[in-house]
Design a protein around this motif. Structure first.
Motif, PDB file in Angstrom:
ATOM      1  N   VAL A  98      51.470 -15.160  84.030  1.00 29.67           N
ATOM      2  CA  VAL A  98      50.209 -15.897  83.910  1.00 29.67           C
ATOM      3  C   VAL A  98      50.449 -17.354  84.299  1.00 29.67           C
ATOM      4  N   ASP A  99      49.590 -17.871  85.198  1.00 29.84           N
ATOM      5  CA  ASP A  99      49.647 -19.278  85.584  1.00 29.84           C
ATOM      6  C   ASP A  99      48.829 -20.072  84.570  1.00 29.84           C
ATOM      7  N   LEU A 100      49.513 -20.680  83.586  1.00 26.01           N
ATOM      8  CA  LEU A 100      48.816 -21.378  82.503  1.00 26.01           C
ATOM      9  C   LEU A 100      48.079 -22.615  83.014  1.00 26.01           C
ATOM     10  N   GLU A 101      48.662 -23.297  83.972  1.00 28.30           N
ATOM     11  CA  GLU A 101      48.004 -24.477  84.538  1.00 28.30           C
ATOM     12  C   GLU A 101      46.654 -24.100  85.151  1.00 28.30           C
ATOM     13  N   ARG A 102      46.627 -23.037  85.927  1.00 31.72           N
ATOM     14  CA  ARG A 102      45.391 -22.591  86.560  1.00 31.72           C
ATOM     15  C   ARG A 102      44.381 -22.121  85.526  1.00 31.72           C
ATOM     16  N   MET A 103      44.858 -21.384  84.498  1.00 30.53           N
ATOM     17  CA  MET A 103      43.951 -20.898  83.461  1.00 30.53           C
ATOM     18  C   MET A 103      43.312 -22.057  82.708  1.00 30.53           C
ATOM     19  N   ALA A 104      44.089 -23.089  82.367  1.00 25.78           N
ATOM     20  CA  ALA A 104      43.543 -24.244  81.649  1.00 25.78           C
ATOM     21  C   ALA A 104      42.484 -24.949  82.497  1.00 25.78           C
ATOM     22  N   GLY A 105      42.750 -25.097  83.807  1.00 28.07           N
ATOM     23  CA  GLY A 105      41.773 -25.733  84.675  1.00 28.07           C
ATOM     24  C   GLY A 105      40.480 -24.945  84.770  1.00 28.07           C
ATOM     25  N   GLN A 106      40.589 -23.620  84.893  1.00 28.94           N
ATOM     26  CA  GLN A 106      39.390 -22.782  84.963  1.00 28.94           C
ATOM     27  C   GLN A 106      38.573 -22.865  83.677  1.00 28.94           C
ATOM     28  N   LEU A 156      42.376 -18.988  74.056  1.00 24.95           N
ATOM     29  CA  LEU A 156      42.133 -20.367  74.482  1.00 24.95           C
ATOM     30  C   LEU A 156      40.638 -20.640  74.653  1.00 24.95           C
ATOM     31  N   ARG A 157      39.887 -19.641  75.119  1.00 29.10           N
ATOM     32  CA  ARG A 157      38.442 -19.844  75.266  1.00 29.10           C
ATOM     33  C   ARG A 157      37.791 -20.060  73.907  1.00 29.10           C
ATOM     34  N   ASN A 158      38.209 -19.290  72.914  1.00 29.08           N
ATOM     35  CA  ASN A 158      37.685 -19.475  71.551  1.00 29.08           C
ATOM     36  C   ASN A 158      38.003 -20.871  71.034  1.00 29.08           C
ATOM     37  N   LEU A 159      39.268 -21.295  71.193  1.00 32.37           N
ATOM     38  CA  LEU A 159      39.686 -22.587  70.649  1.00 32.37           C
ATOM     39  C   LEU A 159      38.978 -23.740  71.356  1.00 32.37           C
ATOM     40  N   LEU A 160      38.903 -23.666  72.681  1.00 32.85           N
ATOM     41  CA  LEU A 160      38.253 -24.737  73.424  1.00 32.85           C
ATOM     42  C   LEU A 160      36.745 -24.753  73.181  1.00 32.85           C
ATOM     43  N   SER A 161      36.124 -23.581  73.048  1.00 29.78           N
ATOM     44  CA  SER A 161      34.682 -23.522  72.768  1.00 29.78           C
ATOM     45  C   SER A 161      34.367 -24.184  71.440  1.00 29.78           C
ATOM     46  N   ASN A 162      35.174 -23.899  70.423  1.00 32.59           N
ATOM     47  CA  ASN A 162      34.976 -24.541  69.123  1.00 32.59           C
ATOM     48  C   ASN A 162      35.151 -26.049  69.227  1.00 32.59           C
ATOM     49  N   ALA A 163      36.186 -26.475  69.952  1.00 35.40           N
ATOM     50  CA  ALA A 163      36.447 -27.908  70.073  1.00 35.40           C
ATOM     51  C   ALA A 163      35.289 -28.620  70.776  1.00 35.40           C
ATOM     52  N   VAL A 164      34.792 -28.020  71.862  1.00 31.34           N
ATOM     53  CA  VAL A 164      33.672 -28.620  72.589  1.00 31.34           C
ATOM     54  C   VAL A 164      32.412 -28.618  71.739  1.00 31.34           C
ATOM     55  N   LYS A 165      32.201 -27.535  71.012  1.00 29.71           N
ATOM     56  CA  LYS A 165      30.979 -27.374  70.220  1.00 29.71           C
ATOM     57  C   LYS A 165      30.881 -28.429  69.118  1.00 29.71           C
ATOM     58  N   PHE A 166      32.001 -28.795  68.525  1.00 27.47           N
ATOM     59  CA  PHE A 166      31.967 -29.694  67.361  1.00 27.47           C
ATOM     60  C   PHE A 166      32.500 -31.094  67.673  1.00 27.47           C
ATOM     61  N   THR A 167      32.501 -31.471  68.952  1.00 25.14           N
ATOM     62  CA  THR A 167      32.926 -32.816  69.343  1.00 25.14           C
ATOM     63  C   THR A 167      31.765 -33.498  70.073  1.00 25.14           C
ATOM     64  N   VAL A 168      31.317 -34.619  69.528  1.00 24.91           N
ATOM     65  CA  VAL A 168      30.185 -35.350  70.108  1.00 24.91           C
ATOM     66  C   VAL A 168      30.667 -36.438  71.056  1.00 24.91           C
ATOM     67  N   LEU A 192      48.955 -22.965  68.792  1.00 25.29           N
ATOM     68  CA  LEU A 192      49.297 -21.579  69.126  1.00 25.29           C
ATOM     69  C   LEU A 192      50.759 -21.541  69.552  1.00 25.29           C
ATOM     70  N   ARG A 193      51.546 -20.712  68.883  1.00 21.43           N
ATOM     71  CA  ARG A 193      52.960 -20.532  69.249  1.00 21.43           C
ATOM     72  C   ARG A 193      53.158 -19.105  69.743  1.00 21.43           C
ATOM     73  N   LEU A 194      53.760 -18.982  70.919  1.00 22.35           N
ATOM     74  CA  LEU A 194      54.011 -17.673  71.513  1.00 22.35           C
ATOM     75  C   LEU A 194      55.465 -17.572  71.942  1.00 22.35           C
ATOM     76  N   PRO A 195      56.066 -16.383  71.831  1.00 27.72           N
ATOM     77  CA  PRO A 195      57.426 -16.206  72.355  1.00 27.72           C
ATOM     78  C   PRO A 195      57.455 -16.570  73.840  1.00 27.72           C
ATOM     79  N   HIS A 196      58.483 -17.284  74.255  1.00 27.46           N
ATOM     80  CA  HIS A 196      58.549 -17.734  75.643  1.00 27.46           C
ATOM     81  C   HIS A 196      59.397 -16.777  76.463  1.00 27.46           C
ATOM     82  N   TYR A 197      58.766 -16.200  77.472  1.00 30.51           N
ATOM     83  CA  TYR A 197      59.471 -15.332  78.411  1.00 30.51           C
ATOM     84  C   TYR A 197      59.192 -15.826  79.817  1.00 30.51           C
ATOM     85  N   SER A 198      60.187 -15.733  80.647  1.00 31.70           N
ATOM     86  CA  SER A 198      60.010 -16.137  82.034  1.00 31.70           C
ATOM     87  C   SER A 198      60.082 -14.958  82.983  1.00 31.70           C
ATOM     88  N   GLY A 199      60.108 -13.760  82.431  1.00 35.48           N
ATOM     89  CA  GLY A 199      60.196 -12.579  83.280  1.00 35.48           C
ATOM     90  C   GLY A 199      59.795 -11.332  82.534  1.00 35.48           C
TER      91      GLY A 199
END
Length: 555
Positions: free
Chosen positions: A285-293, A330-342, A428-435
């Motif tokens: 998963v390209d995390l940089e691209r996902m965050a931008g989208q 990430l969509r859930n977390l960002l949606s909540n953050a946007v929803k409750f930030t003025v 959010l903490r996730l096990p880190h794998y590179s392969g």
């Protein structure tokens, strides 16, 4: 005369030329023991010891000396044998009757410890009373010994009666305790049966609820999608002309329907999560691209005074994880953050925790925050923090609970920290794998369902597939279908326990070489060269290290 302590006073000295003198010595020894404060039983022991030793050592030139020390009564037998043979039966018996026996050149010394609770008479008084004792005949001494024997027998009979009475009381108490224990056991068994029944009912109710959620959510999706399609036809190109008000009303219908579809989809996902049917399918998963989208997608929902930012460290720019699950979290977390930030910003940051080999993704905002009394409840299903902004924001209160369940399914954790009026940070903490996963299949043999679920999360990303067995028999059946790359074994299991399972594996040519890690609450019961882990406080890195160790570097 041999002495083992200072301040020893001689009481009397007698000759042991003939066997008649042994009788005199016995009588003097008992009298000295009595005057020294010894108990009747000890008096008899001293007299008998002198009788046995005297019979071995009497003869021309032999002498016995009685003396009183601060802590002991001493009797020294000075003889003409050089030295006294240590194997004489009389001396062996005498040594068992007194506290100490010492064999020196020409002298045998017996010592009997005095009792502190009964102080001895003054040495002068003892000496005088011993001197007044008249010589006795063998018949008189025999009568005295018979009397002592009769008294001893009476004591034995009395003690035996007391012991029998005590045994009767103990048996009565034992029977009473056994009856009470049996009654308690019946109550415990009945309680367990009732608990099992209640647990079964709760499981059935939970399963029914999950089926209801899944069925209703699924059935609602079809008509909602139809409504959304019809709205798009009405508002899209080629539709019949509508007035501005009609078009506005139709758009409201479409917006409400899409919102309702999102809520229904969320319910269906929650039902899957609760029933344990979430099966991660990791990929790159390209995390940089996902965050931008995500920021592009959520930008229209943000207030004008809010800026969306993201920063992804190069070490975690690519993650090996289930893309759909991560996107939903990430969509859930960002949606909540946007929803409750003025005003202010919503920031997503990702970095690598080298110490724990975990990808750490934080979503922080400068919004309204959460009061301390609500922090412990935000992960409860359907719970929404009360407040004016929350009332205007539509939602089910399932976003955070669902995100946490997805995080756990991915083998990670989700934690929240917030300050009322200043903002919220979700980590959010996730096990880190590179392969791709190191192993294809790992089997967990354990009757503890909670531990199996925890181990499954720890193994996420490390192995492509995880099989579970609630006992050794089920584990053998699974391995018969195909040997796993490694197996985690608990020793304490029903039916076929861990030790028997390991023995069966050792006897089977196809199974004997499977790497084994014993994970148990009783590590001391494991034997041999097995890799053993204690269940208590087990950490993911310890488990993976143990599996690699058991495989001997093959992983």
């Amino acid at each position: 005369m041999a002495k083992s302590e200072a301040g020893v006073t001689e009481l009397i000295r007698v000759r042991l030329d003939a066997d008649q003198d042994v009788f005199v010595l016995r009588r003097l020894g008992r009298a000295a023991a009595e005057l020294a404060g010894l108990e009747p039983q000890d008096q008899i022991r001293v007299a008998t010891a002198l009788s046995e030793a005297g019979r071995e050592l009497f003869g021309t030139g032999s002498t016995a000396v009685l003396a009183l020390g601060d802590q002991h009564l001493y009797i020294s037998l000075e003889h003409s044998r050089h030295p006294a043979p240590p194997g004489l039966e009389g001396l062996k018996l005498a040594g068992r009757l007194v506290d100490e026996i010492t064999l020196d050149e020409g002298t045998v010394t017996l010592a009997k410890r005095l009792h502190a609770r009964r102080p001895p008479a003054p040495a002068a008084e003892i000496r005088a009373r011993l001197a007044d004792l008249a010589p006795v005949s063998a018949l008189d001494e025999l009568r005295e010994q018979n009397r002592e024997l009769a008294e001893t027998l009476e004591d034995v009979v009395r003690l035996n009666a007391e012991l029998q009475e005590t045994n009767t009381g103990v048996m009565a108490m034992y029977n009473q305790l056994s009856a009470e224990l049996e009654e308690t056991n019946r109550g415990v068994v009945a309680l367990y049966a009732e608990l099992d029944e209640k647990s079964s009912q709760l499981r059935e109710a939970n399963e029914a609820r999950n089926r209801f959620w899944a069925t209703v959510s699924h059935e609602l999706r079809t008509p909602l999608n139809s409504v959304i399609g019809l709205v798009r036809l009405l508002t899209g190109p080629g539709g019949d002309p509508m007035t501005e008000e009609q078009a506005h009303q139709v758009r409201l219908i479409g917006d409400s329907t899409e919102t309702l579809l999102e809520l229904v989809s969320e319910l269906l996902d929650m039902a899957k999560a609760e029933s344990g049917r979430l099966d991660p399918q990791p990929s790159a998963v390209d995390l940089e691209r996902m965050a931008g989208q995500l920021h592009v997608m959520l930008r229209p929902n943000a207030s004008n005074g809010v800026e969306l930012r993201h920063e992804v460290a190069p070490e975690v720019a690519e993650l090996y994880v289930d893309e759909v699950m991560l996107l939903r979290i990430l969509r859930n977390l960002l949606s909540n953050a946007v929803k409750f930030t003025v005003r202010g910003e919503v920031r997503l940051e990702a970095r690598l925790d080298h110490a724990r080999n975990e990808a750490v993704i934080t979503v922080a905002d400068t919004g309204i925050g959460i009061a301390p009394e609500h922090l412990t409840r935000v992960f409860e299903d359907f719970y929404q923090v009360p407040g004016s902004l929350q009332v205007r924001s539509r939602g089910t209160g399932l976003g955070l609970p669902y995100a946490r369940r997805l995080a756990e399914a991915l083998g990670g954790t989700l934690e929240l920290a917030s300050t009322d009026g200043e903002g919220t940070t979700v980590t959010l903490r996730l096990p880190h794998y590179s392969g791709p996963p190191e192993l294809e299949r790992v089997l967990i043999a354990d009757d503890d369902e909670v531990f199996r679920a925890a181990a499954r999360r720890m193994l996420h990303g490390f192995t492509a597939n995880v099989d579970e067995a609630a006992d050794g028999a089920a584990a053998l059946d699974l391995m018969a279908a195909g040997p796993p790359d490694a197996i985690l074994v608990d020793l304490l299991m029903p039916r076929v326990d861990g030790n028997v399972l390991l023995q069966r594996m050792a006897e089977d040519e196809r199974l004997r070489d499977i790497p084994v890690v014993v994970v148990t609450i009783a590590p001391q019961r494991a034997s041999g060269d097995l890799v053993v882990l204690d269940k208590h406080g087990l950490r993911r890195e310890d488990l993976l290290r143990a599996i690699r160790s058991a495989m001997g570097g093959r992983a």
